[in-house]
Structures are given as C-alpha cells and as structure tokens.
Write a protein that holds these residues in place. Sequence first.
Motif, PDB file in Angstrom:
ATOM      1  N   GLY A 109      -0.406  -2.985  18.669  1.00  0.00           N
ATOM      2  CA  GLY A 109      -0.303  -2.855  20.117  1.00  0.00           C
ATOM      3  C   GLY A 109       1.095  -3.109  20.664  1.00  0.00           C
ATOM      4  O   GLY A 109       1.317  -2.976  21.872  1.00  0.00           O
ATOM      5  N   ILE A 110       2.060  -3.470  19.816  1.00  0.00           N
ATOM      6  CA  ILE A 110       3.407  -3.710  20.314  1.00  0.00           C
ATOM      7  C   ILE A 110       4.115  -2.382  20.545  1.00  0.00           C
ATOM      8  O   ILE A 110       3.704  -1.339  20.047  1.00  0.00           O
ATOM      9  N   ASN A 111       5.206  -2.431  21.314  1.00  0.00           N
ATOM     10  CA  ASN A 111       5.957  -1.229  21.644  1.00  0.00           C
ATOM     11  C   ASN A 111       6.409  -0.489  20.386  1.00  0.00           C
ATOM     12  O   ASN A 111       6.858  -1.111  19.417  1.00  0.00           O
ATOM     13  N   GLY A 112       6.313   0.833  20.402  1.00  0.00           N
ATOM     14  CA  GLY A 112       6.640   1.625  19.223  1.00  0.00           C
ATOM     15  C   GLY A 112       8.083   1.486  18.788  1.00  0.00           C
ATOM     16  O   GLY A 112       8.376   1.427  17.586  1.00  0.00           O
ATOM     17  N   THR A 113       9.013   1.427  19.735  1.00  0.00           N
ATOM     18  CA  THR A 113      10.423   1.291  19.391  1.00  0.00           C
ATOM     19  C   THR A 113      10.704  -0.070  18.759  1.00  0.00           C
ATOM     20  O   THR A 113      11.435  -0.180  17.772  1.00  0.00           O
ATOM     21  N   VAL A 114      10.103  -1.110  19.331  1.00  0.00           N
ATOM     22  CA  VAL A 114      10.263  -2.458  18.764  1.00  0.00           C
ATOM     23  C   VAL A 114       9.694  -2.496  17.345  1.00  0.00           C
ATOM     24  O   VAL A 114      10.289  -3.072  16.429  1.00  0.00           O
ATOM     25  N   ALA A 115       8.540  -1.864  17.160  1.00  0.00           N
ATOM     26  CA  ALA A 115       7.915  -1.819  15.833  1.00  0.00           C
ATOM     27  C   ALA A 115       8.818  -1.100  14.833  1.00  0.00           C
ATOM     28  O   ALA A 115       8.954  -1.523  13.677  1.00  0.00           O
ATOM     29  N   ALA A 116       9.436  -0.012  15.281  1.00  0.00           N
ATOM     30  CA  ALA A 116      10.336   0.741  14.400  1.00  0.00           C
ATOM     31  C   ALA A 116      11.547  -0.102  13.993  1.00  0.00           C
ATOM     32  O   ALA A 116      11.990  -0.056  12.837  1.00  0.00           O
ATOM     33  N   ILE A 117      12.080  -0.883  14.924  1.00  0.00           N
ATOM     34  CA  ILE A 117      13.229  -1.741  14.620  1.00  0.00           C
ATOM     35  C   ILE A 117      12.840  -2.815  13.600  1.00  0.00           C
ATOM     36  O   ILE A 117      13.590  -3.113  12.669  1.00  0.00           O
ATOM     37  N   ILE A 118      11.648  -3.406  13.780  1.00  0.00           N
ATOM     38  CA  ILE A 118      11.178  -4.421  12.830  1.00  0.00           C
ATOM     39  C   ILE A 118      11.064  -3.819  11.436  1.00  0.00           C
ATOM     40  O   ILE A 118      11.519  -4.392  10.438  1.00  0.00           O
ATOM     41  N   PHE A 119      10.462  -2.630  11.355  1.00  0.00           N
ATOM     42  CA  PHE A 119      10.334  -1.944  10.063  1.00  0.00           C
ATOM     43  C   PHE A 119      11.708  -1.701   9.458  1.00  0.00           C
ATOM     44  O   PHE A 119      11.940  -1.965   8.275  1.00  0.00           O
ATOM     45  N   TRP A 120      12.637  -1.198  10.263  1.00  0.00           N
ATOM     46  CA  TRP A 120      13.983  -0.888   9.781  1.00  0.00           C
ATOM     47  C   TRP A 120      14.680  -2.140   9.257  1.00  0.00           C
ATOM     48  O   TRP A 120      15.308  -2.099   8.193  1.00  0.00           O
ATOM     49  N   LEU A 121      14.566  -3.239   9.968  1.00  0.00           N
ATOM     50  CA  LEU A 121      15.208  -4.490   9.543  1.00  0.00           C
ATOM     51  C   LEU A 121      14.676  -4.956   8.192  1.00  0.00           C
ATOM     52  O   LEU A 121      15.441  -5.306   7.284  1.00  0.00           O
ATOM     53  N   VAL A 122      13.346  -4.944   8.045  1.00  0.00           N
ATOM     54  CA  VAL A 122      12.731  -5.431   6.807  1.00  0.00           C
ATOM     55  C   VAL A 122      13.070  -4.525   5.633  1.00  0.00           C
ATOM     56  O   VAL A 122      13.522  -4.975   4.577  1.00  0.00           O
ATOM     57  N   MET A 123      12.858  -3.225   5.796  1.00  0.00           N
ATOM     58  CA  MET A 123      13.079  -2.292   4.692  1.00  0.00           C
ATOM     59  C   MET A 123      14.561  -2.182   4.328  1.00  0.00           C
ATOM     60  O   MET A 123      14.917  -2.124   3.150  1.00  0.00           O
ATOM     61  N   SER A 124      15.433  -2.163   5.330  1.00  0.00           N
ATOM     62  CA  SER A 124      16.860  -2.091   5.053  1.00  0.00           C
ATOM     63  C   SER A 124      17.341  -3.363   4.359  1.00  0.00           C
ATOM     64  O   SER A 124      18.220  -3.319   3.486  1.00  0.00           O
ATOM     65  N   GLY A 125      16.761  -4.503   4.732  1.00  0.00           N
ATOM     66  CA  GLY A 125      17.102  -5.756   4.066  1.00  0.00           C
ATOM     67  C   GLY A 125      16.713  -5.727   2.595  1.00  0.00           C
ATOM     68  O   GLY A 125      17.455  -6.217   1.730  1.00  0.00           O
ATOM     69  N   ILE A 126      15.567  -5.144   2.288  1.00  0.00           N
ATOM     70  CA  ILE A 126      15.128  -5.028   0.891  1.00  0.00           C
ATOM     71  C   ILE A 126      16.090  -4.146   0.102  1.00  0.00           C
ATOM     72  O   ILE A 126      16.447  -4.456  -1.033  1.00  0.00           O
ATOM     73  N   VAL A 127      16.526  -3.050   0.724  1.00  0.00           N
ATOM     74  CA  VAL A 127      17.481  -2.160   0.061  1.00  0.00           C
ATOM     75  C   VAL A 127      18.771  -2.915  -0.252  1.00  0.00           C
ATOM     76  O   VAL A 127      19.339  -2.790  -1.343  1.00  0.00           O
ATOM     77  N   LEU A 128      19.257  -3.730   0.702  1.00  0.00           N
ATOM     78  CA  LEU A 128      20.490  -4.494   0.487  1.00  0.00           C
ATOM     79  C   LEU A 128      20.331  -5.536  -0.621  1.00  0.00           C
ATOM     80  O   LEU A 128      21.219  -5.707  -1.460  1.00  0.00           O
ATOM     81  N   MET A 129      19.186  -6.215  -0.648  1.00  0.00           N
ATOM     82  CA  MET A 129      18.969  -7.277  -1.633  1.00  0.00           C
ATOM     83  C   MET A 129      18.796  -6.739  -3.047  1.00  0.00           C
ATOM     84  O   MET A 129      18.941  -7.464  -4.024  1.00  0.00           O
ATOM     85  N   GLY A 130      18.440  -5.454  -3.151  1.00  0.00           N
ATOM     86  CA  GLY A 130      18.277  -4.893  -4.485  1.00  0.00           C
ATOM     87  C   GLY A 130      16.906  -5.135  -5.063  1.00  0.00           C
ATOM     88  O   GLY A 130      16.719  -5.089  -6.273  1.00  0.00           O
ATOM     89  N   LEU A 131      15.933  -5.394  -4.211  1.00  0.00           N
ATOM     90  CA  LEU A 131      14.565  -5.631  -4.678  1.00  0.00           C
ATOM     91  C   LEU A 131      13.921  -4.281  -4.957  1.00  0.00           C
ATOM     92  O   LEU A 131      13.208  -3.713  -4.140  1.00  0.00           O
ATOM     93  N   LYS A 132      14.202  -3.745  -6.139  1.00  0.00           N
ATOM     94  CA  LYS A 132      13.768  -2.394  -6.493  1.00  0.00           C
ATOM     95  C   LYS A 132      12.543  -2.443  -7.384  1.00  0.00           C
ATOM     96  O   LYS A 132      12.561  -3.062  -8.437  1.00  0.00           O
ATOM     97  N   ALA A 133      11.474  -1.798  -6.946  1.00  0.00           N
ATOM     98  CA  ALA A 133      10.253  -1.788  -7.750  1.00  0.00           C
ATOM     99  C   ALA A 133      10.486  -1.021  -9.037  1.00  0.00           C
ATOM    100  O   ALA A 133      11.275  -0.095  -9.105  1.00  0.00           O
ATOM    101  N   SER A 134       9.797  -1.403 -10.078  1.00  0.00           N
ATOM    102  CA  SER A 134       9.922  -0.709 -11.358  1.00  0.00           C
ATOM    103  C   SER A 134       9.307   0.678 -11.247  1.00  0.00           C
ATOM    104  O   SER A 134       8.506   0.960 -10.356  1.00  0.00           O
ATOM    105  N   GLY A 135       9.692   1.556 -12.193  1.00  0.00           N
ATOM    106  CA  GLY A 135       9.151   2.907 -12.190  1.00  0.00           C
ATOM    107  C   GLY A 135       7.636   2.919 -12.308  1.00  0.00           C
ATOM    108  O   GLY A 135       6.958   3.695 -11.639  1.00  0.00           O
TER     109      GLY A 135
END
Length: 368
Positions: A109-135
């Motif tokens: 129920g939260i604002n769509g733009t706010v939700a998108a920013i939260i998703f971007w922050l979390v996923m982009s942080g994972i990319v930076l940390m190098g937390l890469k799932a195995s094949g």
Amino acid sequence: MKKLTLAEASAILIGTQIGAGVLGLPYAFRETGFAGIAVIMAVGFLTMLTALFVLELAVHRGGTMTSLARETLGKAGGWLMLASISVLSYGALIAYIAGSGDIISSLTGINGTVAAIIFWLVMSGIVLMGLKASGKAELVLNFLLLGALAIAVALMLPKLEPANMSPTNTGAVVSGIGVAIFAYVSHMVVPEMYKGLGSAEKTKKAVLIGYLVPMGFYALFVLAFVGALGAGTPQLATSALESYYGPLGKILGLLLPLAAISTSYIGIGFAQMDNLREAFNLDKRTAWLLTVIPPLLIYFAGLKSFVSALWLAGTFGGLLYAGILPVAMYLRTRDVHPPECVKVPHGVAYLTGAVFFLVFVYSVVSLV
C-alpha cells in the motif's frame, strides 16, 4: 568452465530466457489475439537462428559477444555490440525498478515511487557488495519461477474467452516485437555452453531445446492471460490472479514475479558492471555507479512503465545484439570458414538480418 551435460546446458539456456521478461508479453500483445502468438513464435525462431549463428562464431573463434563482434566487424562493431548490450541492460534495469514499484505498492500500500526506490537501494547494494548467487541457485530459482508460472497458466486457461483472441489493434503486432525479443535474448551464454559441452553438435541440440521450450511456454502464457483478460490485461500479467483467486492468487501473482525481478536485477547489474569495467578499465565503485545510477535517473525522468522499458531494451538493444549484429558477424565469418553448425543459404541469413533491420527502422520512425 566445468563440463556440462546436454540436459544441463539446455536448462541453463531455458532458465536464462524465462525470467521477468515473460511477465510483460501478455500486456504487449493484449490487443493482437492469435496474431500476437504468431509473432512470438516467429521472433523465437529468428532469435534461435541468430543464436546458432553465434555458436558458429564461437566454434571458429571463441570469446565473448563483444570480442567476437570486434574480431569480425572491427572496432566499430565491438563498440556497437557493447552499446547494444548496455541499452539492453539499462532498459531491463529500468523495467525492474518500475515493476518492483508496482508490485511492492500492491502488496504493502505504500507509494509506488517510494517502493521502487527501496527496491533499487536494496538490489543495487547487493550488486555493490558482490553477493552473487551461484549458478545452481539461479537455475533452481528460474525453474521454480517456471513452475509457478505454469500453475498460473493452468489457473487462467479455463477462463479463456475466444472473443478475446480476435485482433483489435494491428499496430500492436509490430510494436510488441521489442518485448518479445527481450524475452528471448540469451545469446551471451551460447559461447559458454559450447565451452562446457565441448561439442558443436551437442551445443546445437541444446540451443534448439533451449529455444523451443520457451517458445511453447510463451505462447501458452499469452494465450491463457490474453484469452482470459483481453484488452484488460495488466502490465504484470500475473497480478490479475488476485481478482480470481483471492489472497492465494495475490501471493502467486505478485511475490513470485518480485522474486524473478530481484534475481534478474542482480544478474544483469553484475553483468553490466563487468562489461563497463572491462571496456573502460574502471574501478569497481565507478563501474557500479555507472551501472545503477542511469536507470534510476531515467525512471525519475518519466519512464515508469514496466512494459515500455522492456520494449526499449528489446528494440534498441535486443534487435542489434540478438538480430542485426549476429547476422553480420556470421556472414563475415562464413566468407572465411565453411559453416559447421548452421548451413543455411546466404539468402536466408540476409532475409533474417533484413527483418530485424526493418523492425528496428520502423521502431525508430514510430518514435518521431
């Protein structure tokens, strides 16, 4: 790369294709009826042919898509391939930001733009940390998604209304091609499959299986949702399950696509970051910023449609990367080496390239 079995190689190709992109197909072809399904199948066959062209190149030369383009088409070809991969990657990341905003907003129920920013922050942080799932983990997740989407198809097929499969907008038949191409792009894994299988013939079989399975699945998926919902098909097709099956349908229709979008964002984010580091000799943090910031800026600039972003990625990245360039590379190599994997007349190769080129030109003109 360790040796693969034919089944494993086919599974990797299927898993690479069937991801978040499939969710936008019903919306893209919601007004086209059976003509849309015919286009999806045709795009599948053409991209399968160009994937076989990539295999032919890998057998003779080896290397990545960018290095193959550089060797066959010169420096300009290499840069054009890198640019097409970048457009494909950025378009996909924009789509995932937009789609995640819609999904999280529907769930919380939260604002769509706010939700998108939260998703971007979390996923982009994972990319930076190098937390890469195995094949293997990625493969399991993709096939869990395939199973869940198969259940969604089974739930929606009984709701099919024949009248919904009559075309009402012929222009949408062509405009949906970009989304269809995005759903099939997996050419970058073909050279790696060849290395893992160690056999051109086995890799050819894996490519055929790896494309024919998604083709059939995509056709059924579009038939089920467009047949049931017609012009009212939502951008994230599975979100419609809630109106039919209540809370259970909501979970299936939203949480699973969110998982697919999340894993796709991480995978494409890593790939694009590596592409930039290799091409421009960048440090990790700079490459990361250049990977994750542009999609967010474009999202804020107004491109907040999941399907529109997929169309952008497939049209201006996919048509070059999976269509025009592989044909040009194959024709150039064929003049030097006798074909081993794909023995098609020159005319067929030229016609394939012409189809992709004409769709590309049409798409550019349609924007003017």
